[in-house]
Design a protein around this motif. Structure first.
Motif, PDB file in Angstrom:
ATOM      1  N   PRO A  55       0.842  -1.195   0.000  1.00 52.22           N
ATOM      2  CA  PRO A  55       0.000   0.000   0.000  1.00 52.22           C
ATOM      3  C   PRO A  55       0.883   1.252   0.000  1.00 52.22           C
ATOM      4  O   PRO A  55       2.021   1.227   0.464  1.00 52.22           O
ATOM      5  CB  PRO A  55      -0.794  -0.104   1.307  1.00 52.22           C
ATOM      6  N   ALA A  56       0.344   2.347  -0.511  1.00 51.81           N
ATOM      7  CA  ALA A  56       1.104   3.596  -0.640  1.00 51.81           C
ATOM      8  C   ALA A  56       1.713   4.047   0.690  1.00 51.81           C
ATOM      9  O   ALA A  56       2.853   4.507   0.734  1.00 51.81           O
ATOM     10  CB  ALA A  56       0.210   4.693  -1.220  1.00 51.81           C
ATOM     11  N   ARG A  57       0.964   3.912   1.782  1.00 47.40           N
ATOM     12  CA  ARG A  57       1.499   4.370   3.073  1.00 47.40           C
ATOM     13  C   ARG A  57       2.719   3.555   3.502  1.00 47.40           C
ATOM     14  O   ARG A  57       3.647   4.080   4.102  1.00 47.40           O
ATOM     15  CB  ARG A  57       0.418   4.365   4.147  1.00 47.40           C
ATOM     16  N   ARG A  58       2.734   2.264   3.172  1.00 48.48           N
ATOM     17  CA  ARG A  58       3.895   1.423   3.527  1.00 48.48           C
ATOM     18  C   ARG A  58       5.095   1.774   2.642  1.00 48.48           C
ATOM     19  O   ARG A  58       6.230   1.792   3.125  1.00 48.48           O
ATOM     20  CB  ARG A  58       3.534  -0.057   3.369  1.00 48.48           C
ATOM     21  N   ASP A  97      10.594   6.819   2.803  1.00 50.17           N
ATOM     22  CA  ASP A  97      10.530   8.238   3.136  1.00 50.17           C
ATOM     23  C   ASP A  97      10.274   9.073   1.874  1.00 50.17           C
ATOM     24  O   ASP A  97      10.933  10.072   1.623  1.00 50.17           O
ATOM     25  CB  ASP A  97      11.816   8.668   3.828  1.00 50.17           C
ATOM     26  N   GLU A 152       5.652   4.712   1.475  1.00 44.13           N
ATOM     27  CA  GLU A 152       6.103   5.986   2.055  1.00 44.13           C
ATOM     28  C   GLU A 152       6.939   5.742   3.317  1.00 44.13           C
ATOM     29  O   GLU A 152       7.994   6.347   3.505  1.00 44.13           O
ATOM     30  CB  GLU A 152       4.890   6.863   2.372  1.00 44.13           C
ATOM     31  N   GLU A 153       6.491   4.831   4.174  1.00 43.98           N
ATOM     32  CA  GLU A 153       7.219   4.520   5.414  1.00 43.98           C
ATOM     33  C   GLU A 153       8.594   3.942   5.113  1.00 43.98           C
ATOM     34  O   GLU A 153       9.588   4.338   5.725  1.00 43.98           O
ATOM     35  CB  GLU A 153       6.437   3.501   6.246  1.00 43.98           C
TER      36      GLU A 153
END
Length: 194
Positions: free
Chosen positions: A37-40, A46, A42-43
């Motif tokens: 997923p996009a949030r992962r 960074d 991003e995590e």
């Protein structure tokens, strides 16, 4: 021609990048979009997709294999246990057909300038052999069944004929579509067939 397939490890990252993103575009897929997923993403990175993929590659299970023709990286196959592909595992459109702990192929890429040279079949066979060496009971893919010319922007999903040539058999269908075509569930079982 010698064709070799190796798992993607940190020391082979540049070979992977040469296949999937030779221009090193920051916004390019990096074969993450269907895996995380996009949030992962991003995590992990960074905001940097390449960095996120490097983190994924540094994990315990390589996220796929690279195919080499005469030592040159020419192909990529994203393959891993389905349970380690969160977007596939959570999909309501591509549901498991049974309880077998399959490995899944979610992307196949042949590097530009190396297509139509017969690299796809040995790449798939090498990916299956790699999964078998890691204890996979079966490998699944979700190709389309084109009725005419296929939209090449979606060619990464593969076709029924491509997977059939590598020993996969149709075991079901999904509710997902690619280029307005339904996706199949094709499986290659390790060892004796049922």
């Amino acid at each position: 021609m010698a064709f070799d397939v190796r798992p993607l490890t940190t020391d082979r990252f540049e070979d992977f990048a040469d296949v999937v993103n030779p221009n090193r575009r920051a916004t390019h897929c990096w074969c993450l979009s269907h895996r995380l997923p996009a949030r992962r993403i991003e995590e992990l990175g960074d905001g940097d997709r390449e960095r996120a993929m490097r983190c994924l590659v540094a994990g315990d299970v390589p996220p796929g294999v690279i195919g080499y023709a005469d030592g040159e990286p020419v192909g990529w196959c994203s393959i891993a246990p389905r349970s380690e592909i969160p977007k596939l595992e959570a999909s309501r459109l591509i549901r498991p057909v049974d309880e077998v702990a399959v490995w899944s192929i979610i992307c196949v890429v042949i590097r530009g300038g190396h297509r139509k040279r017969g690299h796809t079949l040995p790449l798939l066979e090498g990916a299956v052999a790699y999964a078998a060496s890691r204890g996979a009971p079966a490998v699944e893919a979700h190709p389309v069944e084109p009725t005419g010319r296929m939209d090449t922007t979606m060619a990464f999903v593969g076709t029924r004929a491509m997977f059939a040539a590598a020993g996969f058999e149709v075991v079901g269908t999904t509710d997902a579509v690619a280029s307005r075509l339904p996706r199949l569930v094709m499986r290659r079982t390790m060892g004796p067939t049922r």
